[in-house]
Design a protein around this motif. Structure first.
Motif, PDB file in Angstrom:
ATOM      1  N   UNK A  46      36.663  32.280  22.980  1.00 45.44           N
ATOM      2  CA  UNK A  46      36.682  32.340  24.445  1.00 45.44           C
ATOM      3  C   UNK A  46      36.154  31.053  25.086  1.00 45.44           C
ATOM      4  N   UNK A  47      35.251  30.354  24.410  1.00 45.67           N
ATOM      5  CA  UNK A  47      34.568  29.194  24.975  1.00 45.67           C
ATOM      6  C   UNK A  47      35.508  28.122  25.559  1.00 45.67           C
ATOM      7  N   UNK A  48      36.591  27.702  24.907  1.00 44.67           N
ATOM      8  CA  UNK A  48      37.442  26.656  25.504  1.00 44.67           C
ATOM      9  C   UNK A  48      38.161  27.088  26.788  1.00 44.67           C
ATOM     10  N   UNK A  49      38.270  28.378  27.025  1.00 45.82           N
ATOM     11  CA  UNK A  49      38.968  28.847  28.214  1.00 45.82           C
ATOM     12  C   UNK A  49      38.073  28.924  29.452  1.00 45.82           C
ATOM     13  N   UNK A  50      36.771  28.748  29.292  1.00 48.58           N
ATOM     14  CA  UNK A  50      35.840  28.839  30.423  1.00 48.58           C
ATOM     15  C   UNK A  50      36.154  27.800  31.505  1.00 48.58           C
ATOM     16  N   UNK A  51      36.395  26.524  31.156  1.00 51.29           N
ATOM     17  CA  UNK A  51      36.741  25.571  32.230  1.00 51.29           C
ATOM     18  C   UNK A  51      38.018  25.958  32.988  1.00 51.29           C
ATOM     19  N   UNK A  52      38.992  26.524  32.283  1.00 51.53           N
ATOM     20  CA  UNK A  52      40.219  26.952  32.958  1.00 51.53           C
ATOM     21  C   UNK A  52      39.931  28.110  33.919  1.00 51.53           C
ATOM     22  N   UNK A  53      39.075  29.041  33.510  1.00 51.18           N
ATOM     23  CA  UNK A  53      38.702  30.145  34.397  1.00 51.18           C
ATOM     24  C   UNK A  53      37.959  29.620  35.632  1.00 51.18           C
ATOM     25  N   UNK A  54      37.039  28.680  35.418  1.00 41.86           N
ATOM     26  CA  UNK A  54      36.295  28.107  36.543  1.00 41.86           C
ATOM     27  C   UNK A  54      37.230  27.365  37.491  1.00 41.86           C
ATOM     28  N   UNK A  55      38.181  26.636  36.912  1.00 40.85           N
ATOM     29  CA  UNK A  55      39.146  25.900  37.725  1.00 40.85           C
ATOM     30  C   UNK A  55      39.996  26.854  38.563  1.00 40.85           C
ATOM     31  N   UNK A  56      40.419  27.944  37.963  1.00 38.02           N
ATOM     32  CA  UNK A  56      41.299  28.876  38.656  1.00 38.02           C
ATOM     33  C   UNK A  56      40.564  29.673  39.736  1.00 38.02           C
ATOM     34  N   UNK A  57      39.368  30.166  39.413  1.00 32.42           N
ATOM     35  CA  UNK A  57      38.662  31.056  40.339  1.00 32.42           C
ATOM     36  C   UNK A  57      37.743  30.330  41.315  1.00 32.42           C
ATOM     37  N   UNK A  58      37.146  29.201  40.909  1.00 32.40           N
ATOM     38  CA  UNK A  58      36.125  28.558  41.743  1.00 32.40           C
ATOM     39  C   UNK A  58      36.482  27.141  42.172  1.00 32.40           C
ATOM     40  N   UNK A  59      37.728  26.716  41.999  1.00 32.01           N
ATOM     41  CA  UNK A  59      38.199  25.390  42.419  1.00 32.01           C
ATOM     42  C   UNK A  59      37.391  24.244  41.828  1.00 32.01           C
ATOM     43  N   UNK A  60      37.047  24.346  40.553  1.00 31.52           N
ATOM     44  CA  UNK A  60      36.387  23.249  39.854  1.00 31.52           C
ATOM     45  C   UNK A  60      37.419  22.174  39.547  1.00 31.52           C
ATOM     46  N   UNK A  61      36.960  20.957  39.206  1.00 31.39           N
ATOM     47  CA  UNK A  61      37.918  19.896  38.878  1.00 31.39           C
ATOM     48  C   UNK A  61      38.785  20.272  37.662  1.00 31.39           C
ATOM     49  N   UNK A  62      40.006  19.772  37.686  1.00 36.11           N
ATOM     50  CA  UNK A  62      40.960  20.103  36.636  1.00 36.11           C
ATOM     51  C   UNK A  62      40.571  19.449  35.315  1.00 36.11           C
ATOM     52  N   UNK A  63      40.731  20.176  34.231  1.00 34.25           N
ATOM     53  CA  UNK A  63      40.410  19.678  32.898  1.00 34.25           C
ATOM     54  C   UNK A  63      41.599  19.940  31.987  1.00 34.25           C
ATOM     55  N   UNK A  64      41.954  18.943  31.184  1.00 32.83           N
ATOM     56  CA  UNK A  64      43.086  19.103  30.276  1.00 32.83           C
ATOM     57  C   UNK A  64      42.697  19.949  29.076  1.00 32.83           C
ATOM     58  N   UNK A  65      43.682  20.660  28.571  1.00 30.47           N
ATOM     59  CA  UNK A  65      43.507  21.451  27.356  1.00 30.47           C
ATOM     60  C   UNK A  65      44.017  20.582  26.210  1.00 30.47           C
TER      61      UNK A  65
END
Length: 82
Positions: free
Chosen positions: A27-46
């Motif tokens: 689950x850990x690598x998906x946390x930045x994507x969740x933050x980006x989607x729900x809280x408008x954090x800066x975009x991060x590449x997978x």
């Protein structure tokens, strides 16, 4: 009989711990994507690093699921040589 009960409980504990740790690693690598989607954090590449982490988590998860079988096979191998 008491030794067998302790061994079974220890196996269950180790199996559960491995599965839980692997689930967190997956689950850990998906946390930045969740933050980006729900809280408008800066975009991060997978990238490849995240894929490697997920593969490691899947490997540990599989080891946790089949840990009893693996331990029984190792035990049988050493028992036959002694």
């Amino acid at each position: 009989m008491k030794k067998e009960i302790i061994a079974n409980r220890l196996r269950w504990f180790l199996k559960t711990t491995l599965i839980f740790i692997a689930f967190i690693i997956i689950i850990m690598p998906f946390v930045p994507a969740f933050l980006e989607y729900f809280f408008d954090h800066p975009e991060k590449e997978f990238a490849a690093k995240e894929v490697t982490i997920i593969c490691l988590g899947v490997l540990i998860f599989t080891g946790g699921i089949f840990s009893n079988t693996i331990l029984d096979a190792i035990k049988a191998r050493f028992k036959s040589k002694i």
